[in-house]
Design a protein around this motif. Structure first.
Motif, PDB file in Angstrom:
ATOM      1  N   PRO A   1      39.282  44.910 -84.485  1.00  0.00           N
ATOM      2  CA  PRO A   1      37.893  44.542 -84.784  1.00  0.00           C
ATOM      3  C   PRO A   1      36.962  45.750 -84.925  1.00  0.00           C
ATOM      4  CG  PRO A   1      38.727  43.237 -82.950  1.00  0.00           C
ATOM      5  CD  PRO A   1      39.732  44.313 -83.233  1.00  0.00           C
ATOM      6  N   ILE A   2      37.269  46.850 -84.267  1.00  0.00           N
ATOM      7  CA  ILE A   2      36.365  48.001 -84.320  1.00  0.00           C
ATOM      8  C   ILE A   2      36.951  49.177 -85.088  1.00  0.00           C
ATOM      9  CG2 ILE A   2      35.111  47.404 -82.220  1.00  0.00           C
ATOM     10  CD1 ILE A   2      36.834  49.483 -80.742  1.00  0.00           C
ATOM     11  N   GLY A   3      38.191  49.053 -85.559  1.00  0.00           N
ATOM     12  CA  GLY A   3      38.824  50.115 -86.327  1.00  0.00           C
ATOM     13  C   GLY A   3      39.619  51.062 -85.443  1.00  0.00           C
ATOM     14  N   THR A   4      40.378  51.925 -86.084  1.00  0.00           N
ATOM     15  CA  THR A   4      41.280  52.826 -85.364  1.00  0.00           C
ATOM     16  C   THR A   4      40.764  54.260 -85.321  1.00  0.00           C
ATOM     17  OG1 THR A   4      42.558  53.159 -87.384  1.00  0.00           O
ATOM     18  CG2 THR A   4      43.311  51.417 -85.891  1.00  0.00           C
ATOM     19  N   THR A   5      39.497  54.462 -85.580  1.00  0.00           N
ATOM     20  CA  THR A   5      38.918  55.799 -85.640  1.00  0.00           C
ATOM     21  C   THR A   5      39.222  56.633 -84.404  1.00  0.00           C
ATOM     22  OG1 THR A   5      37.123  54.926 -86.976  1.00  0.00           O
ATOM     23  CG2 THR A   5      36.784  57.091 -85.997  1.00  0.00           C
ATOM     24  N   HIS A   6      39.127  56.054 -83.225  1.00  0.00           N
ATOM     25  CA  HIS A   6      39.310  56.790 -81.977  1.00  0.00           C
ATOM     26  C   HIS A   6      40.657  56.503 -81.326  1.00  0.00           C
ATOM     27  CE1 HIS A   6      35.161  58.064 -82.151  1.00  0.00           C
ATOM     28  NE2 HIS A   6      34.827  56.820 -82.416  1.00  0.00           N
ATOM     29  N   PHE A   7      41.565  55.894 -82.074  1.00  0.00           N
ATOM     30  CA  PHE A   7      42.826  55.466 -81.475  1.00  0.00           C
ATOM     31  C   PHE A   7      43.641  56.637 -80.931  1.00  0.00           C
ATOM     32  CE2 PHE A   7      47.256  53.995 -81.516  1.00  0.00           C
ATOM     33  CZ  PHE A   7      47.116  52.938 -80.644  1.00  0.00           C
ATOM     34  N   ASP A   8      43.691  57.756 -81.656  1.00  0.00           N
ATOM     35  CA  ASP A   8      44.472  58.911 -81.175  1.00  0.00           C
ATOM     36  C   ASP A   8      43.932  59.439 -79.847  1.00  0.00           C
ATOM     37  OD1 ASP A   8      46.233  58.779 -83.299  1.00  0.00           O
ATOM     38  OD2 ASP A   8      45.100  60.214 -84.514  1.00  0.00           O
ATOM     39  N   GLU A   9      42.606  59.515 -79.731  1.00  0.00           N
ATOM     40  CA  GLU A   9      41.999  59.957 -78.468  1.00  0.00           C
ATOM     41  C   GLU A   9      42.320  58.959 -77.352  1.00  0.00           C
ATOM     42  OE1 GLU A   9      37.736  60.348 -78.946  1.00  0.00           O
ATOM     43  OE2 GLU A   9      38.060  60.898 -81.038  1.00  0.00           O
ATOM     44  N   ASP A  10      42.160  57.689 -77.660  1.00  0.00           N
ATOM     45  CA  ASP A  10      42.419  56.650 -76.667  1.00  0.00           C
ATOM     46  C   ASP A  10      43.889  56.655 -76.246  1.00  0.00           C
ATOM     47  OD1 ASP A  10      39.768  55.926 -76.895  1.00  0.00           O
ATOM     48  OD2 ASP A  10      40.159  54.215 -78.211  1.00  0.00           O
ATOM     49  N   ARG A  11      44.788  56.885 -77.206  1.00  0.00           N
ATOM     50  CA  ARG A  11      46.213  56.910 -76.895  1.00  0.00           C
ATOM     51  C   ARG A  11      46.522  58.027 -75.907  1.00  0.00           C
ATOM     52  NH1 ARG A  11      49.631  57.217 -81.976  1.00  0.00           N
ATOM     53  NH2 ARG A  11      48.422  59.115 -82.170  1.00  0.00           N
ATOM     54  N   THR A  12      45.907  59.178 -76.072  1.00  0.00           N
ATOM     55  CA  THR A  12      46.109  60.290 -75.145  1.00  0.00           C
ATOM     56  C   THR A  12      45.687  59.893 -73.734  1.00  0.00           C
ATOM     57  OG1 THR A  12      45.771  61.900 -76.914  1.00  0.00           O
ATOM     58  CG2 THR A  12      45.487  62.698 -74.656  1.00  0.00           C
ATOM     59  N   GLN A  13      44.555  59.235 -73.606  1.00  0.00           N
ATOM     60  CA  GLN A  13      44.094  58.779 -72.295  1.00  0.00           C
ATOM     61  C   GLN A  13      45.033  57.723 -71.718  1.00  0.00           C
ATOM     62  OE1 GLN A  13      40.029  57.577 -73.093  1.00  0.00           O
ATOM     63  NE2 GLN A  13      39.265  59.488 -72.206  1.00  0.00           N
ATOM     64  N   MET A  14      45.530  56.829 -72.574  1.00  0.00           N
ATOM     65  CA  MET A  14      46.461  55.796 -72.106  1.00  0.00           C
ATOM     66  C   MET A  14      47.745  56.435 -71.572  1.00  0.00           C
ATOM     67  SD  MET A  14      46.100  52.636 -74.775  1.00  0.00           S
ATOM     68  CE  MET A  14      45.762  53.534 -76.297  1.00  0.00           C
ATOM     69  N   PHE A  15      48.225  57.464 -72.254  1.00  0.00           N
ATOM     70  CA  PHE A  15      49.442  58.142 -71.805  1.00  0.00           C
ATOM     71  C   PHE A  15      49.232  58.798 -70.445  1.00  0.00           C
ATOM     72  CE2 PHE A  15      51.176  58.999 -76.346  1.00  0.00           C
ATOM     73  CZ  PHE A  15      51.590  57.690 -76.436  1.00  0.00           C
ATOM     74  N   GLU A  16      48.048  59.338 -70.210  1.00  0.00           N
ATOM     75  CA  GLU A  16      47.749  59.953 -68.908  1.00  0.00           C
ATOM     76  C   GLU A  16      47.715  58.897 -67.808  1.00  0.00           C
ATOM     77  OE1 GLU A  16      44.125  62.157 -69.380  1.00  0.00           O
ATOM     78  OE2 GLU A  16      45.020  63.530 -70.833  1.00  0.00           O
TER      79      GLU A  16
END
Length: 142
Positions: free
Chosen positions: A113-128
């Motif tokens: 719904p909001i797009g994947t613009t920040h997905f790479d940043e969010d993925r890094t935080q999720m991995f941590e």
């Protein structure tokens, strides 16, 4: 009248919210104020209204009276798709995933719904936060 979003407004607020399932009143005059960055837990017995309160954000059930506010704007009557475009999401309990998709694809579904613009940043935080997730990232969802 809608207030302008500013730092004085809570991120999410329930003001005198009542909600019903048919004739049964599930929520009675609930008031909750959540500031940006604040972590809030809902604790209560089964049937106390925790899930109903969260579901009223998306109108299922719709608040029968009172207001659900997001950044100072009343979202009580907005359709679900407009609410999700504001970046609000509800992650249901349980294993409600798409089994034919990878872990990555399942997680990306939450961003549509909001797009994947920040997905790479969010993925890094999720991995941590969840190191095991990084190990299974490309695997088919369990």
């Amino acid at each position: 009248m809608t207030a302008n979003a500013n730092s004085d407004n809570p991120l999410l607020e329930f003001i005198g919210v009542h909600a019903h399932y048919g004739p049964v009143e599930a929520l009675k005059s609930v008031n909750v104020h959540i500031a940006k960055g604040e972590i809030v837990s809902l604790i209560g017995a089964n049937g106390a209204g925790k899930t109903t309160l969260l579901s009223t954000i998306f109108g299922a059930p719709r608040a029968s009276s009172g207001k659900v506010m997001h950044k100072g704007e009343d979202i009580s009557l907005l359709p679900t798709n407009r609410i999700s475009r504001r970046g609000i999401a509800l992650v249901p309990e349980g294993r409600q995933i798409y089994p034919d998709m990878s872990v990555e694809e399942n997680m990306m579904m939450g961003t549509t719904p909001i797009g994947t613009t920040h997905f790479d940043e969010d993925r890094t935080q999720m991995f941590e936060l969840f190191p095991r997730l990084k190990e299974r990232w490309r695997s088919r969802a369990p």
